[in-house]
Design a protein around this motif. Structure first.
Motif, mmCIF file in Angstrom:
data_model
loop_
_atom_site.group_PDB
_atom_site.id
_atom_site.type_symbol
_atom_site.label_atom_id
_atom_site.label_comp_id
_atom_site.label_asym_id
_atom_site.label_seq_id
_atom_site.Cartn_x
_atom_site.Cartn_y
_atom_site.Cartn_z
ATOM 1 N N GLY A 52 51.661 5.093 9.137
ATOM 2 C CA GLY A 52 52.907 5.325 8.432
ATOM 3 C C GLY A 52 53.991 5.942 9.265
ATOM 4 O O GLY A 52 55.113 6.099 8.802
ATOM 5 N N GLY A 53 53.678 6.267 10.516
ATOM 6 C CA GLY A 53 54.672 6.877 11.379
ATOM 7 C C GLY A 53 54.861 8.361 11.155
ATOM 8 O O GLY A 53 55.643 8.988 11.847
ATOM 9 N N PHE A 54 54.148 8.959 10.219
ATOM 10 C CA PHE A 54 54.298 10.388 9.928
ATOM 11 C C PHE A 54 52.917 11.035 9.878
ATOM 12 O O PHE A 54 52.246 11.009 8.854
ATOM 13 C CB PHE A 54 55.019 10.608 8.595
ATOM 14 C CG PHE A 54 56.424 10.075 8.575
ATOM 15 C CD1 PHE A 54 57.375 10.533 9.459
ATOM 16 C CD2 PHE A 54 56.792 9.102 7.658
ATOM 17 C CE1 PHE A 54 58.669 10.049 9.444
ATOM 18 C CE2 PHE A 54 58.090 8.616 7.627
ATOM 19 C CZ PHE A 54 59.028 9.088 8.529
ATOM 20 N N ARG A 55 52.528 11.606 11.000
ATOM 21 C CA ARG A 55 51.228 12.266 11.095
ATOM 22 C C ARG A 55 51.406 13.566 11.857
ATOM 23 O O ARG A 55 52.088 13.596 12.882
ATOM 24 C CB ARG A 55 50.230 11.359 11.818
ATOM 25 C CG ARG A 55 48.834 11.960 11.981
ATOM 26 C CD ARG A 55 47.944 11.038 12.780
ATOM 27 N NE ARG A 55 46.659 11.650 13.087
ATOM 28 C CZ ARG A 55 45.589 11.585 12.307
ATOM 29 N NH1 ARG A 55 45.661 10.920 11.166
ATOM 30 N NH2 ARG A 55 44.462 12.159 12.646
ATOM 31 N N PRO A 56 50.804 14.672 11.387
ATOM 32 C CA PRO A 56 50.966 15.934 12.118
ATOM 33 C C PRO A 56 50.402 15.841 13.523
ATOM 34 O O PRO A 56 49.366 15.208 13.760
ATOM 35 C CB PRO A 56 50.161 16.930 11.270
ATOM 36 C CG PRO A 56 50.000 16.286 9.931
ATOM 37 C CD PRO A 56 49.989 14.817 10.173
ATOM 38 N N GLY A 57 51.082 16.494 14.461
ATOM 39 C CA GLY A 57 50.588 16.574 15.821
ATOM 40 C C GLY A 57 49.733 17.812 16.023
ATOM 41 O O GLY A 57 49.493 18.596 15.093
ATOM 42 N N GLU A 58 49.274 18.006 17.252
ATOM 43 C CA GLU A 58 48.400 19.136 17.549
ATOM 44 C C GLU A 58 49.081 20.469 17.274
ATOM 45 O O GLU A 58 48.435 21.424 16.833
ATOM 46 C CB GLU A 58 47.947 19.061 19.011
ATOM 47 C CG GLU A 58 46.997 17.920 19.320
ATOM 48 C CD GLU A 58 45.645 18.118 18.676
ATOM 49 O OE1 GLU A 58 45.258 19.279 18.447
ATOM 50 O OE2 GLU A 58 44.962 17.112 18.396
#
Length: 513
Positions: free
Chosen positions: A289-295
């Protein structure tokens, strides 16, 4: 024929209620989706019919149109499978409408009609509670996670047929308790302890200050000095998560599928990505979806360790500058933008040069001056300026390695950290922040309460070492934390400020202290 169901679409870390309207009319058998469905939702057209038929229900052999409202927002993820199926069943009069209005439904369907665990259950439950609905129907393996939201009826079902049975009143699901945590302290695996660290008194002191004030920390030293070992023990001296902090951490881990149906996260997160991580992996933005939390967001309220930081990509590191300052990451795409929280303690480790022997007594560095300069400049000045404590970590001496003296345990150090955090909370209760590292510059200058000697020392440091405005404020914050560790309620003394300046970076500042 018409049916309406309330579903939830998860965008980033937040859930948004979606009205799923289904209409069955004349025409050849087909299923049309409208309302800006994403790729995963468009694929549901081929999943829903087999799931319905394998559940012993009938698929209408007519033209079916399903609209997702609001139509101006793009919907992503497989969590709308169950609302789509129930919407069609409601339109074909196979599901009564009475209970559908009080419950939101959410979950991914298999071709067999089973509901599989779906990331984002906590975000869904929070959105349903905010919308004022009675409850939510979720996959059974997500029920414990959704039940973290109190005063919300959570119905866990294992299949589409069970969801239909609940709405018909012929199936009574097992009650889901509203748990406050997923594990007890005895169930958690043992963590490393500071007592295992030999020597490194100065580095241990720096860790304690970083934990007490939430300060970012960098450690530079030769291989084998214990930089990574020290960094991995920072979470063991941090305060436990408060209830609201634990919910935020759990929500972030939920949308990335890291909970596996568990309950509330009870430990501060610790993330240590490999140096090959991409910018999207570090800051967020990847995923279907193009929206995923990063580290950096997965380390929210915890620790982000960048081991061998000079090996990371330059663009990924530079992308950390704004999140470290603001405590959040904003990701903009063509179809909208999302915001992820990113308030963590950054810890970096690095060697002094490519071969790691520069400045080590008794060893000869084989690197050219150009390679050493290029190696050290991989970390830009603006990024270093956002790190409060910059420490040189030497190798442990033979005496320290062979000695039998046991160092202080993490538990004893954590007691002092908790006391310092309590003093900060009492002093900062009306500022909206919880620790010194997050203080705005104007507030930091006010609460520092510098003595006359400390003011003179700080003025001299500004002239001699050219502190930037950010460096000035960060030095004050660290000095305030040192004073809190010593319960110096009267304010920051010259000794506190001298230690803070010595931890600000390099041998020059240590001489100034």
């Amino acid at each position: 024929m018409y049916g309406k169901v309330v579903g939830v679409a998860v965008t980033g870390v937040r859930g948004r209620p979606v009205v799923v309207e289904a209409h069955i009319g004349r025409g050849l058998p087909s299923l049309t989706l409208t309302g800006m469905p994403g790729a995963a939702i468009s694929d549901a057209r081929d999943r829903i019919r087999p799931a319905v038929e394998r559940s012993g229900l009938e698929w209408p052999l007519r033209r079916v149109v399903v609209n997702l409202s609001p139509g101006s927002v793009r919907k992503e993820g497989p969590g709308l499978d169950l609302p789509l199926a129930l919407g069609v069943l409601a339109a074909s009069r196979q599901v009564p409408h009475e209970r559908l209005g009080a419950f939101a439904v959410w979950g991914e369907l298999s071709l067999q009609g089973d509901l599989v665990p779906t990331p984002g259950a906590l975000s869904v439950a929070i959105a349903v509670a905010a919308a004022g609905l009675q409850g939510v129907i979720v996959p059974a393996r997500n029920a414990v996670e959704a039940a973290l939201v109190e005063e919300l009826e959570v119905v866990g079902v294992a299949s589409l047929s069970e969801a239909v049975g609940f709405l018909r009143g012929t199936f009574a699901p097992q009650a889901v308790e509203h748990n406050r945590s997923d594990t007890t302290a005895d169930d958690l695996p043992a963590m490393p302890d500071l007592a295992e660290v030999r020597g490194q008194a100065r580095a241990r002191r720096a860790l304690e200050i970083a934990a007490a004030g939430g300060h970012n920390l960098s450690m530079t030293g030769p291989p084998g000095a214990g930089k990574t070992m020290l960094a991995r023990r920072l979470p063991t001296i941090l305060p436990p998560l408060a209830r609201d902090e634990a919910l935020e951490v759990t929500q972030l881990h939920s949308v990335t599928g890291l909970l596996d149906g568990g309950g509330l996260v009870s430990r501060r997160p610790f993330r240590c990505p490999h140096h090959s991580v991409s910018m999207a992996g570090l800051l967020g933005g990847g995923g279907a979806g193009g929206f995923r939390p990063g580290e950096i967001s997965l380390a929210h309220h915890g620790v982000l360790l960048l081991d061998e930081v000079t090996e990371f990509r330059r663009d990924a590191l530079e992308g950390l500058r704004q999140p470290l300052e603001d405590g959040r990451v904003v990701i903009a795409r063509l179809h909208g933008s999302v915001e992820f929280p990113a308030r963590c303690t950054l810890v970096t480790t690095a060697n002094p040069c490519p071969c790691g022997r520069s400045g080590v007594p008794g060893e000869i560095c084989s690197c050219s001056p150009q390679s050493v300069s290029g190696y050290r400049t991989r970390l830009s000045g603006p990024l270093l300026d956002r790190i409060d404590i910059r420490l040189d970590v030497p190798r442990v001496s033979r005496h320290e390695l062979l000695g039998h003296d046991r160092a202080e345990s993490s538990a004893r150090v954590r007691d002092r950290v908790l006391a310092a955090r309590a003093r900060q909370a009492a002093r900062l209760h009306d500022t909206g922040v919880t620790c010194n590292a997050h203080l705005p510059g104007s507030v930091a200058r006010r609460v520092a309460s510098l003595s006359a000697d400390a003011e003179r020392l700080l003025a001299e440091a500004v002239d001699v070492f050219g502190l930037t405005g950010r460096g000035f404020d960060r030095s004050l914050r660290v000095a305030r934390t040192i004073a809190d560790l010593e319960d110096a309620s009267e304010g920051v003394s010259a000794g506190h400020l001298a230690e803070a300046l010595s931890l600000r970076g390099g041998k020059e500042l240590r001489r100034a202290g």
